[in-house]
Design a protein around this motif. Structure first.
Motif, PDB file in Angstrom:
ATOM      1  N   ALA A  19      23.931  77.877  75.023  1.00 42.82           N
ATOM      2  CA  ALA A  19      24.504  78.674  73.940  1.00 42.82           C
ATOM      3  C   ALA A  19      25.130  79.954  74.466  1.00 42.82           C
ATOM      4  O   ALA A  19      24.495  80.692  75.234  1.00 42.82           O
ATOM      5  CB  ALA A  19      23.438  79.013  72.910  1.00 42.82           C
ATOM      6  N   PRO A  20      26.350  80.277  74.061  1.00 42.22           N
ATOM      7  CA  PRO A  20      26.938  81.582  74.365  1.00 42.22           C
ATOM      8  C   PRO A  20      26.287  82.673  73.523  1.00 42.22           C
ATOM      9  O   PRO A  20      25.777  82.412  72.429  1.00 42.22           O
ATOM     10  CB  PRO A  20      28.413  81.401  73.999  1.00 42.22           C
ATOM     11  CG  PRO A  20      28.432  80.288  73.022  1.00 42.22           C
ATOM     12  CD  PRO A  20      27.285  79.392  73.350  1.00 42.22           C
ATOM     13  N   LEU A  21      26.312  83.898  74.026  1.00 38.59           N
ATOM     14  CA  LEU A  21      25.731  85.040  73.326  1.00 38.59           C
ATOM     15  C   LEU A  21      26.828  85.932  72.760  1.00 38.59           C
ATOM     16  O   LEU A  21      27.798  86.252  73.448  1.00 38.59           O
ATOM     17  CB  LEU A  21      24.860  85.871  74.283  1.00 38.59           C
ATOM     18  CG  LEU A  21      23.684  85.163  74.939  1.00 38.59           C
ATOM     19  CD1 LEU A  21      22.926  86.142  75.836  1.00 38.59           C
ATOM     20  CD2 LEU A  21      22.747  84.560  73.900  1.00 38.59           C
ATOM     21  N   LEU A  22      26.646  86.336  71.487  1.00 41.19           N
ATOM     22  CA  LEU A  22      27.543  87.286  70.842  1.00 41.19           C
ATOM     23  C   LEU A  22      26.714  88.325  70.103  1.00 41.19           C
ATOM     24  O   LEU A  22      25.533  88.104  69.812  1.00 41.19           O
ATOM     25  CB  LEU A  22      28.485  86.562  69.866  1.00 41.19           C
ATOM     26  CG  LEU A  22      29.507  85.594  70.486  1.00 41.19           C
ATOM     27  CD1 LEU A  22      30.237  84.839  69.389  1.00 41.19           C
ATOM     28  CD2 LEU A  22      30.497  86.326  71.377  1.00 41.19           C
ATOM     29  N   ASP A  23      27.323  89.443  69.756  1.00 43.16           N
ATOM     30  CA  ASP A  23      26.611  90.518  69.068  1.00 43.16           C
ATOM     31  C   ASP A  23      26.320  90.129  67.618  1.00 43.16           C
ATOM     32  O   ASP A  23      27.200  89.624  66.912  1.00 43.16           O
ATOM     33  CB  ASP A  23      27.438  91.805  69.076  1.00 43.16           C
ATOM     34  CG  ASP A  23      27.585  92.376  70.479  1.00 43.16           C
ATOM     35  OD1 ASP A  23      26.721  92.083  71.321  1.00 43.16           O
ATOM     36  OD2 ASP A  23      28.566  93.110  70.722  1.00 43.16           O
ATOM     37  N   ASP A  24      25.094  90.411  67.168  1.00 49.14           N
ATOM     38  CA  ASP A  24      24.741  90.015  65.801  1.00 49.14           C
ATOM     39  C   ASP A  24      25.515  90.811  64.755  1.00 49.14           C
ATOM     40  O   ASP A  24      25.705  90.357  63.638  1.00 49.14           O
ATOM     41  CB  ASP A  24      23.237  90.127  65.566  1.00 49.14           C
ATOM     42  CG  ASP A  24      22.701  91.550  65.623  1.00 49.14           C
ATOM     43  OD1 ASP A  24      23.476  92.481  65.919  1.00 49.14           O
ATOM     44  OD2 ASP A  24      21.496  91.730  65.373  1.00 49.14           O
ATOM     45  N   ARG A  25      26.023  92.014  65.092  1.00 48.18           N
ATOM     46  CA  ARG A  25      26.752  92.787  64.094  1.00 48.18           C
ATOM     47  C   ARG A  25      28.085  92.149  63.736  1.00 48.18           C
ATOM     48  O   ARG A  25      28.613  92.363  62.647  1.00 48.18           O
ATOM     49  CB  ARG A  25      26.968  94.230  64.563  1.00 48.18           C
ATOM     50  CG  ARG A  25      28.000  94.423  65.650  1.00 48.18           C
ATOM     51  CD  ARG A  25      27.926  95.860  66.171  1.00 48.18           C
ATOM     52  NE  ARG A  25      29.069  96.176  67.026  1.00 48.18           N
ATOM     53  CZ  ARG A  25      30.080  96.959  66.649  1.00 48.18           C
ATOM     54  NH1 ARG A  25      30.107  97.467  65.431  1.00 48.18           N
ATOM     55  NH2 ARG A  25      31.064  97.226  67.479  1.00 48.18           N
TER      56      ARG A  25
END
Length: 308
Positions: free
Chosen positions: A119-125
């Motif tokens: 899974a790639p990571l992105l900012d939750d905002r």
């Protein structure tokens, strides 16, 4: 552990209009801080599904039928102490960005459990949730969006009630994992439509913009994607979208030269990513990947052309 070489990952989520109104009168070059904060609040109000990661959770995940991969927020990855396993390039609606990857040993969605996902990571905002369920976890499933109950469900067709109550059933073709309605007509222009539950807005490609531009005035706007990037766009109102007798009137469409259309192979012919603003006109919508069908439950008092 050796890092993997970068590779493109297609994610098409949370694209929204900034500095615009249904009256089509505002223009914006760059999003302001207040507009980004408003977008974040809007994202957090979206429907989510509970997801467990191993024995942890449940976490709130968005369903994005336009994205090829399941995504995790950086914040959840940190909480679960997941080690970075590599890097990749995410191709979104507004451009490409480098991201880090983590390995998820086990993830559970409804009654289904999936193993060994990268899974790639992105900012939750910018995600507006703990993560995103992409089509890599939906290929043999049905996604049911029940707007009356304000909930989204994932399961097999029989478990989710089959075709009962759906007045219109549209057959779709599969391309790059997505389901595409190929017989749509937008103001007389034949158009391919992808249902994109990760986007509030409906976005047309340049081929559709060129086909429609002679008939209406375009207004400038700016779009923001799940990566936090922005892209310049134009906006206009289509009088009618017709899909096999299913008719929508006065639909606002943004037009952008988005890499999303390149990734889907939808550049030469007019194409549209239909977002949640239009889907909310119905009581329920079901996207059935296993049967390659999209089902619509019309609002009370609206008769369908060909009841199913």
């Amino acid at each position: 552990m050796a890092r993997r070489p970068a590779r493109p990952i297609f994610i098409m989520l949370a694209l929204a209009m900034l500095g615009t109104t249904p009256a089509l009168h505002a223009q914006l070059d760059q999003p302001t801080a207040s507009e980004v904060l408003k977008l974040e609040r809007d994202l957090h109000n979206r429907m989510t599904v509970p997801v467990r990661i191993g024995s942890q959770g449940p976490f709130d995940f968005l369903i994005d039928t336009g994205s090829e991969r399941t995504v995790l927020s950086r914040e959840v990855a940190t909480k679960l102490a997941l080690a970075i396993s590599g890097t990749a390039t995410v191709v979104g609606v507004a451009g490409s960005v480098p991201v880090e990857l983590v390995e998820i040993d086990e993830i559970s969605l409804g009654k289904r459990t999936y193993y060994t996902l990268t899974a790639p990571l992105l900012d939750d905002r910018f995600i507006g949730a703990d993560g995103i369920v992409g089509i890599d976890s939906l290929q043999d499933q049905r996604v049911l969006i029940d707007f009356a109950a304000n909930q989204m469900l994932v399961g097999d067709a029989a478990t989710l009630g089959g075709s009962r109550g759906f007045e219109i059933v549209v057959r779709a073709k599969r391309k790059s994992g997505q389901l595409i309605m190929a017989n749509a007509i937008i103001d007389g222009v034949k158009t391919d439509i992808v249902i994109d539950t990760g986007s509030d807005s409906s976005i047309g490609n340049i081929a559709l913009r060129n086909a429609l531009s002679r008939r209406r005035t375009m207004q400038s706007t700016t779009l923001i994607s799940v990566t936090g990037q922005t892209i310049d766009a134009e906006m206009a109102m289509a009088s009618t979208i017709n899909v096999e007798g299913l008719k929508l009137n006065n639909v606002v469409i943004s037009f952008a030269d988005s890499p999303a259309f390149n990734r889907l192979g939808l550049v030469q012919r007019p194409a549209l990513l239909m977002g949640m603003s239009q889907l909310r006109l119905f009581k329920r919508v079901a996207i059935d990947f296993s049967m390659r069908r999209i089902l619509f439950d019309l609002p009370t008092g609206v008769a369908g052309p060909t009841p199913f």
